[in-house]
Design a protein around this motif. Structure first.
Motif, PDB file in Angstrom:
ATOM      1  N   SER A   1      77.862  28.421  24.461  1.00  0.00           N
ATOM      2  CA  SER A   1      77.491  28.430  25.869  1.00  0.00           C
ATOM      3  C   SER A   1      76.504  29.553  26.180  1.00  0.00           C
ATOM      4  O   SER A   1      75.521  29.358  26.892  1.00  0.00           O
ATOM      5  N   ALA A   2      76.749  30.741  25.644  1.00  0.00           N
ATOM      6  CA  ALA A   2      75.859  31.876  25.903  1.00  0.00           C
ATOM      7  C   ALA A   2      74.478  31.640  25.315  1.00  0.00           C
ATOM      8  O   ALA A   2      73.456  31.969  25.930  1.00  0.00           O
ATOM      9  N   LEU A   3      74.423  31.072  24.114  1.00  0.00           N
ATOM     10  CA  LEU A   3      73.129  30.783  23.497  1.00  0.00           C
ATOM     11  C   LEU A   3      72.352  29.756  24.314  1.00  0.00           C
ATOM     12  O   LEU A   3      71.134  29.898  24.507  1.00  0.00           O
ATOM     13  N   MET A   4      73.052  28.736  24.807  1.00  0.00           N
ATOM     14  CA  MET A   4      72.378  27.705  25.591  1.00  0.00           C
ATOM     15  C   MET A   4      71.870  28.262  26.914  1.00  0.00           C
ATOM     16  O   MET A   4      70.791  27.889  27.385  1.00  0.00           O
ATOM     17  N   LYS A   5      72.624  29.175  27.526  1.00  0.00           N
ATOM     18  CA  LYS A   5      72.174  29.800  28.773  1.00  0.00           C
ATOM     19  C   LYS A   5      70.933  30.648  28.526  1.00  0.00           C
ATOM     20  O   LYS A   5      70.000  30.665  29.325  1.00  0.00           O
ATOM     21  N   ARG A   6      70.943  31.368  27.413  1.00  0.00           N
ATOM     22  CA  ARG A   6      69.775  32.192  27.076  1.00  0.00           C
ATOM     23  C   ARG A   6      68.568  31.308  26.801  1.00  0.00           C
ATOM     24  O   ARG A   6      67.444  31.613  27.219  1.00  0.00           O
ATOM     25  N   LEU A   7      68.776  30.204  26.118  1.00  0.00           N
ATOM     26  CA  LEU A   7      67.687  29.275  25.820  1.00  0.00           C
ATOM     27  C   LEU A   7      67.135  28.653  27.102  1.00  0.00           C
ATOM     28  O   LEU A   7      65.925  28.485  27.261  1.00  0.00           O
ATOM     29  N   ASP A   8      68.034  28.335  28.034  1.00  0.00           N
ATOM     30  CA  ASP A   8      67.611  27.767  29.317  1.00  0.00           C
ATOM     31  C   ASP A   8      66.756  28.763  30.108  1.00  0.00           C
ATOM     32  O   ASP A   8      65.725  28.393  30.691  1.00  0.00           O
ATOM     33  N   ALA A   9      67.180  30.023  30.129  1.00  0.00           N
ATOM     34  CA  ALA A   9      66.400  31.050  30.837  1.00  0.00           C
ATOM     35  C   ALA A   9      65.029  31.232  30.202  1.00  0.00           C
ATOM     36  O   ALA A   9      64.019  31.412  30.901  1.00  0.00           O
ATOM     37  N   LEU A  10      64.972  31.162  28.887  1.00  0.00           N
ATOM     38  CA  LEU A  10      63.696  31.289  28.180  1.00  0.00           C
ATOM     39  C   LEU A  10      62.768  30.124  28.514  1.00  0.00           C
ATOM     40  O   LEU A  10      61.573  30.321  28.796  1.00  0.00           O
ATOM     41  N   GLN A  11      63.303  28.910  28.526  1.00  0.00           N
ATOM     42  CA  GLN A  11      62.483  27.742  28.835  1.00  0.00           C
ATOM     43  C   GLN A  11      61.940  27.823  30.259  1.00  0.00           C
ATOM     44  O   GLN A  11      60.765  27.494  30.506  1.00  0.00           O
ATOM     45  N   ARG A  12      62.761  28.265  31.204  1.00  0.00           N
ATOM     46  CA  ARG A  12      62.293  28.392  32.580  1.00  0.00           C
ATOM     47  C   ARG A  12      61.202  29.457  32.703  1.00  0.00           C
ATOM     48  O   ARG A  12      60.285  29.330  33.509  1.00  0.00           O
ATOM     49  N   THR A  13      61.281  30.493  31.882  1.00  0.00           N
ATOM     50  CA  THR A  13      60.246  31.534  31.881  1.00  0.00           C
ATOM     51  C   THR A  13      58.937  30.997  31.326  1.00  0.00           C
ATOM     52  O   THR A  13      57.857  31.293  31.850  1.00  0.00           O
ATOM     53  N   ILE A  14      59.017  30.204  30.280  1.00  0.00           N
ATOM     54  CA  ILE A  14      57.811  29.597  29.711  1.00  0.00           C
ATOM     55  C   ILE A  14      57.111  28.724  30.745  1.00  0.00           C
ATOM     56  O   ILE A  14      55.892  28.771  30.910  1.00  0.00           O
ATOM     57  N   VAL A  15      57.893  27.924  31.452  1.00  0.00           N
ATOM     58  CA  VAL A  15      57.331  27.066  32.498  1.00  0.00           C
ATOM     59  C   VAL A  15      56.699  27.910  33.602  1.00  0.00           C
ATOM     60  O   VAL A  15      55.611  27.610  34.097  1.00  0.00           O
ATOM     61  N   ALA A  16      57.371  28.982  33.981  1.00  0.00           N
ATOM     62  CA  ALA A  16      56.871  29.832  35.070  1.00  0.00           C
ATOM     63  C   ALA A  16      55.545  30.493  34.714  1.00  0.00           C
ATOM     64  O   ALA A  16      54.663  30.638  35.562  1.00  0.00           O
ATOM     65  N   ILE A  17      55.392  30.873  33.447  1.00  0.00           N
ATOM     66  CA  ILE A  17      54.172  31.571  33.024  1.00  0.00           C
ATOM     67  C   ILE A  17      53.032  30.601  32.740  1.00  0.00           C
ATOM     68  O   ILE A  17      51.855  30.963  32.844  1.00  0.00           O
ATOM     69  N   SER A  18      53.358  29.379  32.393  1.00  0.00           N
ATOM     70  CA  SER A  18      52.333  28.393  32.044  1.00  0.00           C
ATOM     71  C   SER A  18      51.251  28.318  33.110  1.00  0.00           C
ATOM     72  O   SER A  18      51.560  28.189  34.299  1.00  0.00           O
ATOM     73  N   PRO A  19      49.974  28.409  32.741  1.00  0.00           N
ATOM     74  CA  PRO A  19      48.898  28.402  33.740  1.00  0.00           C
ATOM     75  C   PRO A  19      48.804  27.096  34.517  1.00  0.00           C
ATOM     76  O   PRO A  19      48.315  27.079  35.650  1.00  0.00           O
ATOM     77  N   ILE A  20      49.284  26.012  33.949  1.00  0.00           N
ATOM     78  CA  ILE A  20      49.208  24.716  34.619  1.00  0.00           C
ATOM     79  C   ILE A  20      50.400  24.513  35.547  1.00  0.00           C
ATOM     80  O   ILE A  20      50.274  23.989  36.650  1.00  0.00           O
ATOM     81  N   ARG A  21      51.579  24.987  35.141  1.00  0.00           N
ATOM     82  CA  ARG A  21      52.799  24.642  35.863  1.00  0.00           C
ATOM     83  C   ARG A  21      53.294  25.748  36.784  1.00  0.00           C
ATOM     84  O   ARG A  21      53.851  25.476  37.840  1.00  0.00           O
ATOM     85  N   GLY A  22      53.130  27.026  36.396  1.00  0.00           N
ATOM     86  CA  GLY A  22      53.685  28.086  37.213  1.00  0.00           C
ATOM     87  C   GLY A  22      52.723  29.211  37.516  1.00  0.00           C
ATOM     88  O   GLY A  22      52.602  29.664  38.644  1.00  0.00           O
ATOM     89  N   ASN A  23      52.060  29.709  36.455  1.00  0.00           N
ATOM     90  CA  ASN A  23      51.062  30.781  36.583  1.00  0.00           C
ATOM     91  C   ASN A  23      51.663  32.081  37.116  1.00  0.00           C
ATOM     92  O   ASN A  23      50.990  32.868  37.790  1.00  0.00           O
ATOM     93  N   ALA A  24      52.929  32.346  36.811  1.00  0.00           N
ATOM     94  CA  ALA A  24      53.574  33.577  37.249  1.00  0.00           C
ATOM     95  C   ALA A  24      53.061  34.765  36.444  1.00  0.00           C
ATOM     96  O   ALA A  24      52.474  34.603  35.365  1.00  0.00           O
TER      97      ALA A  24
END
Length: 334
Positions: free
Chosen positions: A292-315
């Motif tokens: 469960s902890a690994l999956m939560k960490r993986l989920d947070a990482l994926q959301r960060t990738i999306v947020a930083i992506s220049p097309i999708r988030g650009n954070a």
């Protein structure tokens, strides 16, 4: 090379071949999809097939041997124009030259074909210049625009082109191609394929960058670490590259390491690991984590990738990574 030698894209190629067979080739196409998936190769093979002097083994396949095919392969054919960005930009004089050349009838082939690579790198006023040609194309021409995504082009440009989406190639296909054609070891090929977004070209471009990422350090001190002090988080954030794409590459590397921790936790087949050379370390680290902890960490990482992506988030990359690591720290006891 001919259509039959292109890696993947059977559906897209079939669409073009049917157009040739039924005499329904349109004047303007938009080939879109990730960089390096083979759009330009297919465009050049399309130009070869349209102008092949021998007719190929079938009417929808270039012979790859005649004078026309060989000239197109060497980019020497007078009726096939390839426009590529000059210093990351399509210049006005390149579009004006294209317009002038397309006025004339083919000198050696049956069609004049113009391929505009990275068509999304035109300034809006340049796109309006191109629009004039797309609105009233000469009968003997085919214009092919290459771009990562339709929305990067003006709606007026898109509306005058037949779009053909080039899907990303499966990881296994890219990995096998890297082994068979580039001589990479299976482990390296599979790892590069995971970063490639289904693009063999991108996999090769990233080879040196991926090789310089300290994977074992990332695993022990970052991805698999259970907690972080504020000083540690600050150190990691300050060590990030300034380029957004390089930050995303680091996060994608972290994603493959986390994914391998999950595989190890589940005791799946070790051959499925991206980082097979780190199998023992992965197994040891995974034993101290809950799934469960690994999956939560993986989920947070994926959301960060999306947020930083220049097309999708650009954070802001630094702020996004800092927030992610704080989230990891809070969930590390899960």
């Amino acid at each position: 090379m001919a259509f039959r030698d292109v890696l993947g894209h059977e559906k897209e190629i079939g669409q073009l071949q049917r157009a040739i067979l039924l005499n329904r080739v349109v004047h303007s196409y938009l080939f879109w999809g990730n960089e390096g998936v083979g759009r330009k190769k297919v465009a050049l093979e399309f130009a070869k097939t349209l102008n092949c002097l021998a007719g190929g083994p079938t009417p929808i396949e270039a012979c790859d041997q005649c004078v026309s095919c060989r000239k197109i392969d060497r980019q020497l054919h007078p009726d096939v124009l390839l426009i590529e960005p000059d210093n990351q930009t399509i210049r006005k004089d390149q579009i004006l030259q294209m317009q002038q050349e397309l006025v004339y009838r083919p000198s050696e082939g049956r069609r004049r074909v113009c391929i505009v690579s990275a068509a999304d790198r035109m300034a809006p006023h340049m796109a309006n210049v191109l629009l004039k040609t797309l609105e009233e194309p000469p009968l003997h021409t085919v214009i092919i625009l290459l771009a990562p995504h339709p929305r990067r082009l003006l709606p007026t440009i898109r509306s005058r082109c037949q779009p053909i989406r080039f899907a990303s190639l499966p990881l296994e296909v890219v990995s096998e191609w890297l082994v068979d054609h580039e001589g990479l070891k299976p482990g390296e090929a599979r790892l590069l394929a995971s970063f490639s977004e289904g693009s063999p070209g991108r996999a090769l471009e990233l080879r040196d960058k991926v090789a310089h990422i300290p994977r074992e350090e990332f695993l022990n001190e970052w991805v698999g670490a259970r907690g972080f002090s504020f000083e540690t988080i600050e150190r990691w954030v300050e060590s990030l590259p300034t380029q957004r794409e390089e930050v995303l590459l680091i996060l994608e590397m972290a994603k493959t390491l986390l994914r391998d921790l999950v595989v190890s936790k589940l005791r799946r087949d070790p051959s499925k690991l991206f980082h097979r050379d780190l199998a023992e370390k992965l197994e040891a680290l995974a034993s101290s984590w809950t799934l469960s902890a690994l999956m939560k960490r993986l989920d947070a990482l994926q959301r960060t990738i999306v947020a930083i992506s220049p097309i999708r988030g650009n954070a802001n990359p630094a702020l996004a990574v800092e927030a992610m690591m704080l989230s990891w720290d809070m969930k590390s006891s899960g």
